[in-house]
Scaffold this active site. Structure first.
Site, short mmCIF file in Angstrom:
data_model
loop_
_atom_site.label_atom_id
_atom_site.label_comp_id
_atom_site.label_asym_id
_atom_site.label_seq_id
_atom_site.Cartn_x
_atom_site.Cartn_y
_atom_site.Cartn_z
N ARG A 147 0.84 -1.18 0.00
CA ARG A 147 0.00 0.00 0.00
C ARG A 147 0.88 1.23 0.00
O ARG A 147 1.90 1.26 0.72
CB ARG A 147 -0.89 0.00 1.26
N TYR A 159 -3.16 11.20 6.65
CA TYR A 159 -3.34 9.86 7.22
C TYR A 159 -2.29 8.90 6.66
O TYR A 159 -1.92 8.97 5.48
CB TYR A 159 -4.74 9.31 6.86
N ASP A 211 -5.19 3.75 0.25
CA ASP A 211 -6.30 3.94 1.18
C ASP A 211 -6.75 5.40 1.17
O ASP A 211 -5.98 6.29 1.53
CB ASP A 211 -5.83 3.56 2.61
N HIS A 213 -9.35 6.48 2.80
CA HIS A 213 -9.73 6.67 4.21
C HIS A 213 -10.96 7.53 4.37
O HIS A 213 -10.98 8.48 5.17
CB HIS A 213 -8.55 7.26 5.00
N GLU A 237 -9.20 2.05 -1.32
CA GLU A 237 -9.89 1.62 -0.11
C GLU A 237 -10.67 2.77 0.50
O GLU A 237 -10.19 3.90 0.55
CB GLU A 237 -8.85 1.11 0.89
N GLU A 263 -13.56 -1.95 6.81
CA GLU A 263 -12.85 -2.10 8.09
C GLU A 263 -13.62 -1.48 9.25
O GLU A 263 -13.42 -1.88 10.39
CB GLU A 263 -11.45 -1.51 8.01
N ARG A 284 -13.59 -5.73 3.54
CA ARG A 284 -12.48 -5.64 4.48
C ARG A 284 -12.87 -5.91 5.93
O ARG A 284 -12.12 -5.60 6.86
CB ARG A 284 -11.83 -4.26 4.38
N GLU A 340 -4.34 -7.70 5.07
CA GLU A 340 -3.46 -6.60 5.50
C GLU A 340 -2.56 -7.09 6.62
O GLU A 340 -3.00 -7.81 7.52
CB GLU A 340 -4.32 -5.43 5.99
N TRP A 403 -12.15 11.34 9.10
CA TRP A 403 -10.69 11.15 9.25
C TRP A 403 -10.24 9.92 8.52
O TRP A 403 -10.92 8.89 8.55
CB TRP A 403 -10.31 11.02 10.72
C1 CS2 Z 1 -6.26 1.91 8.10
C2 CS2 Z 1 -6.05 1.80 9.57
O1 CS2 Z 1 -5.11 -0.12 7.97
C3 CS2 Z 1 -5.91 0.63 7.41
O2 CS2 Z 1 -6.44 0.39 6.31
O3 CS2 Z 1 -7.50 2.36 7.70
O4 CS2 Z 1 -4.78 2.29 9.82
C4 CS2 Z 1 -7.03 2.54 10.44
O5 CS2 Z 1 -6.85 3.92 10.26
C5 CS2 Z 1 -6.80 2.16 11.89
O6 CS2 Z 1 -6.94 0.77 12.01
C6 CS2 Z 1 -7.77 2.87 12.80
O7 CS2 Z 1 -7.56 2.44 14.12
MG MG Z 2 -8.09 1.56 5.83
#
Ligand code: CS2
Ligand code: MG
Length: 403
Positions: A147, A159, A211, A213, A237, A263, A284, A340, A403
């Site tokens: 990634r 991020y 990602d 996000h 993602e 996620e 995910r 991941e 975020w």
């Molecule tokens: C992220 C994570 O791994 C990912 O894809 O989205 O780092 C996520 O921000 C964290 O798990 C949040 O606790």
């Molecule tokens: Mg993520």
């Protein structure tokens, strides 16, 4: 096989983790991951105050019945706290069942459907040069999928940018949320340049993931997906917040770039429309936030019917227990996509003694009975809980943003 004890251990070896320990009259112990980044104590209380007392005396072998009992018996259903708590109990019961049977959990799930599990790592950088250096480090470690995240020029914080010392990235910090500033237009201009740079540097022989996000509107996500098509992402993602599953119809109208979401989901109902309308390509959902092995298998079974593959979350804030359980599920399902794997900090590896292996970009849960993870409670006690919060994002005008 009656449950004689069920306890919750909150510790912070490298970062906060919440671990459930269930013991049976036969002397068999199972462990589960109940970590919810930034809300750890909420899950710990849900378990300590409302779940663990109800487990004493129950038959540890009745995993499905316990799942239904905790899900329907609460009346108030779903949500990340509830489903993470149920997940931890479920994972621990599968651990116990494997140990009682003398088999690794994946054997109980139907055996191996592949030789090993392809994983992806996180490369990042404060600029494109740093990103490429980190990307190369991952290739040198054998990753087949990486990634890519880079700081957006002009934005103070972005991020996913790991620390300069290359320890495992941890987004939670401070005793209150840090406030980041976000500007979508700067990101939309930069992201294609970042992906182009990685492809020019490393070619198309490596799976390239990114990602977003949750930060774009659906039409912005369609624009990004179309702009990235020349760079053939393995996926983008979380392109847009997924509470509105129908929003992904608009994205699909504008791009063939594969999409991964899930996620932050905690049940099959969060993704039912995304899957049945083929609005995503990878789901995910994680074993520790989506009700455990029992429920995650249902999600992946539904996904299989519609050609959607798994791509489970596996950030460092999911403990080694969660990763081990994920690998057992990943190894056994027919529609596995990718897993991941960010690794865990050294202190966590002291506390969670794992059997899983990483070799040339692939992982395997190992052949130890159960999950293959031993939890050293004494070592964990040396790392008391350390309150941390995930950041809050605001746009330039101060509006709270995703975020
Ligand atoms: C992220 C994570 O791994 C990912 O894809 O989205 O780092 C996520 O921000 C964290 O798990 C949040 O606790
Ligand atoms: Mg993520």
């Amino acid at each position: 096989m009656k449950i004689t004890d069920a306890r919750v251990v909150v510790s912070s070896p490298g970062r906060n983790y919440v671990t459930v320990v269930i013991e049976t009259e036969d002397g068999i112990t199972g462990i589960g991951d109940a970590t919810l980044n930034g809300r750890e104590l909420a899950v710990a209380s849900y378990l300590r105050d409302h779940v663990c007392p109800l487990l004493i005396g129950r038959d540890a072998r009745r995993i499905e019945d316990t799942w239904q009992y905790l899900y329907k018996g609460a009346y108030w259903r779903r949500g990340p706290v509830t489903m993470t708590a149920i997940a931890a109990v479920d994972i621990a019961l599968w651990d116990i069942k494997g140990k009682a049977a003398g088999m690794p959990v994946y054997q109980l799930l139907g055996g191996a459907a592949r030789e090993a599990v392809m994983v992806y790592g996180h490369a990042s950088g404060a600029d494109l040069q740093e990103l490429c250096e980190d990307f190369q480090r991952h290739l040198d470690q054998g990753y087949k999928a990486v990634r890519a995240q880079a700081a957006v020029p002009g934005l103070e914080k972005t991020y996913g940018i790991g620390p300069a010392d290359r320890t495992v990235y941890e987004p939670a910090s401070g005793s209150a949320p840090q406030e980041d500033v976000w500007e979508t237009s700067a990101y939309l201009d930069f992201a294609p340049k970042m992906m182009e740079c990685v492809r020019e540097e490393f070619g198309y022989g490596v799976h390239l993931l990114h990602d977003v996000h949750h930060r774009l509107t659906p039409i912005e996500a369609g624009r990004l997906g179309a702009a990235l098509e020349p760079y053939r992402p393995f996926w983008i993602e979380d392109p847009t917040p997924a509470e509105d599953q129908s929003a992904f119809r608009l994205i699909r109208q504008h791009t063939t770039t594969p999409i991964a979401v899930g996620e932050v989901f905690n049940s099959i109902w969060d993704c039912q429309q995304l899957i049945t309308e083929r609005l995503i390509d990878y789901i995910r959902t994680s074993v520790s936030h989506t009700g455990g092995i029992t429920h995650l298998r249902r999600v992946f079974s539904l996904a299989e019917l519609y050609g959607v593959r798994s791509g489970s979350h596996g950030a460092g804030d999911l403990s080694p227990v969660s990763l081990a359980a994920a690998l057992h599920v990943d190894l056994s399902i027919p529609n596995f996509g990718i897993q991941e794997y960010m690794g865990h900090r050294e202190q966590a590896r002291e506390v969670f003694l794992t059997s899983y292996t990483f070799d040339d970009g692939y992982m395997h849960p190992g052949e130890a009975p159960g999950l293959g993870v031993e939890f050293d409670e004494e070592a964990a006690a040396a790392y008391p809980y350390d309150p941390k919060y995930l950041p809050v994002n605001r746009r330039l005008d101060g509006t709270v943003h995703d975020w």
